[in-house]
Design an enzyme around this catalytic site. Structure first.
Site: not given
Length: 621
Positions: A297, A348
């Protein structure tokens, strides 16, 4: 042995740190119990408290070892709860979690629970063998993204095993991806503000429940991907934050330590001990739970000093590169690929300034895939437009063909796009309810046909109208609506996913122009896009998309191969919610020049529809 373990921890080379730090069963003076070890280098004193000390009545003072590690033994038993008392510089005493705990009490309590090491006898060796042999690069990857506690409200993984896995099979997904499953103190963070990097979130059940879930997924030919957050962590005072009263896991510089945008603290990614901690966490999840992929993330927040909303200082040369973060991510991927090259590493990341999926040897970060956020944003902007104006913004749909192989991409319609007033995917579509469903079917077909691996957030598969809320389950009642359109959308997605799996042209060559040929990206006036996907043996799928509510009869495109073509998918069939009773009949090519193509194919193109063709019988040229 202990000295070497501590040495590699301090040099950032210990990648199984949880085997030393934390709580571990053992014996001392003939008595069974647990050894407790914690890293608090600047603490004045550390004690362990818990059920076995009657908490504050008899704290067990710990002994300081090399490297700022503290240790003690206690006659503790499985199932008992504990914390650490850390006396900071200056005398302040605070309660702290065990950073290496594998399980915590149910929230809002934060005590660690002593649980024995899992010794599961896995039954997924066939899956793991195939994964190692075939990998994922030239395989179908179609991911269903899930928030575990709101797919259906309040279910543990023991329940999800019996409900979600059959659903994944029914819907023909290849992978399921979960938003973070590590221990976190607040549901409102969706799991992205972590507390325990080795602990399975207690509200989701026991760690062995998740192991059983993954095993059952593998037995049903479904891979499992988990989101992981190495950039920042919760700033709750009883967790990792300023653990010994000084910057321990976070940067020493106040502004670099504080993540103002998310109200969190940033890991000091240049500190050796933090690198050992984080890489150990990553390998722990892969090894203990047989995870098939990790989505890292917020990679941008680790790459750029000015990513956050707060003050920042540039490097001495004026640049904004977070050099420690860049080096850490290279190290992270290098270690993972050394141990588990068949496990997907997905970033991401939203910028174009860093080679995310390029090899580390070439200066890249070494990820396997990057989320294509530009494609997602441009595509959704286009589909939200009134069709009258799409001809003027057609480049939103076609620009991606200019860069689609610059990185190895996942095409995500993720949770971030259906919250905070952005509206659900269904609600973004233009027109009447029927036209919105047509647009959604067109959108999904475009995603499936476009080069790149696929991801869809839960609820999108049946066209949920309300945007996602983390504390409410999906609107499963939509499937019983009187007009039947949500149920037909649900069936459409399942059939489209099956179509994707069954056609190699859609996934075998996802990383080069050898698998793609654009027929016409310039038909702005009619807003029609057409291109070809190919296999390594020259098999073709001709993909045509009508982005207006006008049916195009006698529509013509050029094709490179003469023959009889068969329509193999039409998004406007009535069984999917469209207006066509049956698709186009087989069509014979005409030997006549169309642009640079020597042959023409003519057929009816449905309004707001996608039509996909393959060669049924080839003619000699």
């Amino acid at each position: 042995m202990v000295k070497e373990t501590i040495r590699t921890f301090l040099t950032g080379e210990n990648f199984h740190l949880q085997d030393f730090l934390g709580a571990h069963p053992g014996q001392k003076d003939g008595k069974d119990g647990y050894y407790f070890r914690v890293w608090a280098p600047q603490a004045e004193k550390v004690s362990v408290i818990g059920d076995f000390t009657t908490w504050f009545e008899s704290p067990l003072e710990m002994t300081r070892l090399d490297g700022g590690i503290w240790q003690t033994f206690a006659p503790a038993q499985d199932g008992q709860i504990y914390k650490y008392l850390v006396q900071r510089q200056g005398g302040q005493v605070v309660e702290k979690i065990d950073p290496f705990a594998r399980y915590f009490e149910q929230r809002p309590a934060t005590g660690a629970v002593l649980i024995p090491s899992t010794s599961k006898k896995w039954k997924d060796s066939l899956w793991l063998g195939r994964r190692k042999r075939f990998g994922f690069k030239d395989r179908p990857v179609n991911i269903y993204e899930v928030h575990a506690s709101s797919w259906k409200k309040g279910q543990t993984f023991a329940q999800l095993k019996d409900q979600l896995i059959p659903y994944l099979v029914e819907m023909n997904y290849t992978h399921v991806e979960f938003m973070p499953l590590m221990a976190h103190p607040l549901d409102k963070s969706w799991g992205y503000q972590l507390m325990g990097y080795f602990a399975f979130e207690a509200s989701y059940g026991r760690p062995e429940d998740f192991q059983d879930f993954v095993e059952t997924c593998h037995l049903n030919n479904i891979g499992v991907i988990v989101d992981w957050v190495p950039g920042h962590f919760t700033q709750n005072d009883d967790a990792l934050a300023y653990y010994d009263g000084t910057p321990t896991f976070e940067y020493r510089d106040h502004d670099r330590a504080h993540n103002y945008r998310w109200g969190a603290l940033n890991f000091d990614l240049g500190k050796n001990e933090v690198q050992s901690f984080l890489i150990s966490s990553l390998l722990y999840w892969v090894e203990q739970f047989h995870i098939d992929g990790i989505r890292v993330d917020a990679v941008s927040s680790m790459l750029y000093l000015d990513y956050d909303d707060g003050p920042w200082q540039p490097n001495e040369d004026g640049s904004n590169r977070n050099r420690q973060g860049y080096s850490f991510l290279q190290k992270l991927n290098g270690v993972m690929k050394h141990h588990y090259p068949e496990v997907m590493m997905i970033a991401e990341e939203a910028t174009a300034d860093t080679p995310i999926t390029s090899p580390i040897s070439d200066g890249g970060l070494g990820f396997d895939y990057k989320w294509n956020m530009g494609w997602m944003n441009d595509t959704l902007r286009f589909y939200e437009l009134d069709p009258i104006y799409r001809q003027y913004e057609f480049n939103l749909l076609t620009f991606s063909f200019m860069y689609c192989f610059k990185e190895n991409f996942v095409l995500p319609f993720s949770h971030d796009e259906v919250v905070h007033g952005k509206k659900s995917l269904m609600h973004k579509m233009w027109g009447s309810r029927e036209q919105q469903f047509s647009g959604l079917r067109n959108l999904y077909a475009y995603q499936i046909c476009h080069p790149g691996k696929k991801l869809l957030f839960m609820g999108g598969e049946f066209g949920q109208f309300l945007e996602w809320k983390y504390d409410q389950e999906l609107e499963w009642g939509n499937l019983a609506e009187a007009d039947g359109l949500n149920q037909k959308m649900h069936d459409f997605t399942a059939q489209l996913n099956r179509f994707y799996r069954e056609h190699k042209a859609l996934w075998q060559i996802d990383d080069s122009y050898q698998g793609l040929e654009v027929i016409d990206a310039d038909n702005k006036a009619e807003s029609v896009l057409s291109f070809i996907r190919k296999t390594d043996k020259g098999e073709l799928l001709v993909c045509v998309f009508n982005l207006t509510p006008v049916e195009r009869q006698e529509f013509t495109i050029g094709v490179p191969v003469p023959g009889i073509y068969e329509e193999v998918f039409n998004t406007e069939l009535d069984r999917y919610g469209g207006s066509w009773k049956e698709g186009n009949s087989n069509k014979k090519t005409e030997t006549r020049l169309w642009k640079d193509y020597p042959y023409r194919l003519t057929f009816t193109l449905p309004a707001l529809g996608a039509s996909i063709w393959k060669i049924k019988r080839r003619f000699r040229k």
